[in-house]
Design a protein around this motif. Sequence first.
Motif, PDB file in Angstrom:
ATOM      1  N   LYS A  38       0.849  -1.209   0.000  1.00 15.56           N
ATOM      2  CA  LYS A  38       0.000   0.000   0.000  1.00 15.56           C
ATOM      3  C   LYS A  38       0.881   1.253   0.000  1.00 15.56           C
ATOM      4  O   LYS A  38       0.563   2.239  -0.663  1.00 15.56           O
ATOM      5  CB  LYS A  38      -0.930   0.024   1.213  1.00 15.56           C
ATOM      6  N   LYS A  39       1.990   1.214   0.722  1.00 11.30           N
ATOM      7  CA  LYS A  39       2.896   2.368   0.761  1.00 11.30           C
ATOM      8  C   LYS A  39       3.481   2.633  -0.627  1.00 11.30           C
ATOM      9  O   LYS A  39       3.532   3.782  -1.076  1.00 11.30           O
ATOM     10  CB  LYS A  39       4.017   2.124   1.768  1.00 11.30           C
ATOM     11  N   VAL A  40       3.908   1.577  -1.308  1.00 15.72           N
ATOM     12  CA  VAL A  40       4.455   1.734  -2.663  1.00 15.72           C
ATOM     13  C   VAL A  40       3.382   2.283  -3.589  1.00 15.72           C
ATOM     14  O   VAL A  40       3.636   3.197  -4.381  1.00 15.72           O
ATOM     15  CB  VAL A  40       5.025   0.397  -3.185  1.00 15.72           C
ATOM     16  N   GLN A  41       2.182   1.748  -3.505  1.00 15.72           N
ATOM     17  CA  GLN A  41       1.087   2.241  -4.342  1.00 15.72           C
ATOM     18  C   GLN A  41       0.843   3.726  -4.092  1.00 15.72           C
ATOM     19  O   GLN A  41       0.623   4.492  -5.039  1.00 15.72           O
ATOM     20  CB  GLN A  41      -0.187   1.436  -4.078  1.00 15.72           C
ATOM     21  N   ARG A  42       0.891   4.131  -2.828  1.00 17.21           N
ATOM     22  CA  ARG A  42       0.688   5.549  -2.490  1.00 17.21           C
ATOM     23  C   ARG A  42       1.805   6.403  -3.068  1.00 17.21           C
ATOM     24  O   ARG A  42       1.552   7.449  -3.673  1.00 17.21           O
ATOM     25  CB  ARG A  42       0.617   5.735  -0.976  1.00 17.21           C
ATOM     26  N   LEU A  53       8.157   8.763 -14.037  1.00 18.58           N
ATOM     27  CA  LEU A  53       7.480   7.476 -14.118  1.00 18.58           C
ATOM     28  C   LEU A  53       8.048   6.620 -15.245  1.00 18.58           C
ATOM     29  O   LEU A  53       8.269   5.419 -15.068  1.00 18.58           O
ATOM     30  CB  LEU A  53       5.976   7.683 -14.302  1.00 18.58           C
ATOM     31  N   GLN A  54       8.315   7.223 -16.388  1.00 18.13           N
ATOM     32  CA  GLN A  54       8.889   6.485 -17.512  1.00 18.13           C
ATOM     33  C   GLN A  54      10.256   5.919 -17.129  1.00 18.13           C
ATOM     34  O   GLN A  54      10.550   4.755 -17.412  1.00 18.13           O
ATOM     35  CB  GLN A  54       9.009   7.382 -18.739  1.00 18.13           C
ATOM     36  N   ALA A  55      11.084   6.716 -16.480  1.00 13.76           N
ATOM     37  CA  ALA A  55      12.404   6.244 -16.055  1.00 13.76           C
ATOM     38  C   ALA A  55      12.275   5.088 -15.068  1.00 13.76           C
ATOM     39  O   ALA A  55      13.056   4.121 -15.122  1.00 13.76           O
ATOM     40  CB  ALA A  55      13.196   7.395 -15.440  1.00 13.76           C
ATOM     41  N   LEU A  56      11.300   5.153 -14.175  1.00 16.28           N
ATOM     42  CA  LEU A  56      11.089   4.069 -13.226  1.00 16.28           C
ATOM     43  C   LEU A  56      10.612   2.800 -13.919  1.00 16.28           C
ATOM     44  O   LEU A  56      11.013   1.693 -13.543  1.00 16.28           O
ATOM     45  CB  LEU A  56      10.089   4.502 -12.147  1.00 16.28           C
ATOM     46  N   VAL A  57       9.765   2.923 -14.933  1.00 17.21           N
ATOM     47  CA  VAL A  57       9.319   1.762 -15.701  1.00 17.21           C
ATOM     48  C   VAL A  57      10.527   1.076 -16.328  1.00 17.21           C
ATOM     49  O   VAL A  57      10.685  -0.152 -16.238  1.00 17.21           O
ATOM     50  CB  VAL A  57       8.300   2.161 -16.802  1.00 17.21           C
ATOM     51  N   TRP A  66      11.105  -3.107  -4.676  1.00 16.39           N
ATOM     52  CA  TRP A  66      10.420  -1.823  -4.792  1.00 16.39           C
ATOM     53  C   TRP A  66      11.197  -0.740  -4.047  1.00 16.39           C
ATOM     54  O   TRP A  66      11.294   0.378  -4.515  1.00 16.39           O
ATOM     55  CB  TRP A  66       8.999  -1.924  -4.233  1.00 16.39           C
ATOM     56  N   ASN A  67      11.741  -1.097  -2.880  1.00 12.54           N
ATOM     57  CA  ASN A  67      12.508  -0.115  -2.103  1.00 12.54           C
ATOM     58  C   ASN A  67      13.693   0.405  -2.900  1.00 12.54           C
ATOM     59  O   ASN A  67      13.963   1.599  -2.909  1.00 12.54           O
ATOM     60  CB  ASN A  67      12.984  -0.718  -0.779  1.00 12.54           C
ATOM     61  N   ALA A  71      14.007   4.273  -4.041  1.00 14.21           N
ATOM     62  CA  ALA A  71      14.921   4.872  -3.057  1.00 14.21           C
ATOM     63  C   ALA A  71      15.385   6.278  -3.435  1.00 14.21           C
ATOM     64  O   ALA A  71      15.628   7.105  -2.567  1.00 14.21           O
ATOM     65  CB  ALA A  71      16.133   3.978  -2.838  1.00 14.21           C
ATOM     66  N   GLU A  72      15.504   6.563  -4.700  1.00 17.49           N
ATOM     67  CA  GLU A  72      16.047   7.852  -5.131  1.00 17.49           C
ATOM     68  C   GLU A  72      14.983   8.926  -5.336  1.00 17.49           C
ATOM     69  O   GLU A  72      15.310  10.030  -5.750  1.00 17.49           O
ATOM     70  CB  GLU A  72      16.859   7.661  -6.413  1.00 17.49           C
TER      71      GLU A  72
END
Length: 75
Positions: A38-42, A53-57, A66-67, A71-72
């Motif tokens: 839930k924390k990651v989703q938030r 978001l694109q860079a994270l994908v 996920w951490n 993290a950055e």
Amino acid sequence: LVKGRIEGRIEGRVEGRTDAFREMLLGVGESHLGAPSKKVQRLVSEIQDPQILQALVIRASTVESWNELLAELPS
């Protein structure tokens, strides 16, 4: 009036891209990293920049958690 319509269309496109990248991130991340908490989703839902978001994908398949992926992000 025309300027307002153009600005509205641009904002709509950016919002659409942001939502699409967010969905991709959660999908790719779940496939590679497991179900997001839930924390990651938030945290993901709070990201408003489609480029981040694109860079994270892109990065999601190269990290172990996920951490590590998130993290950055700025606090």
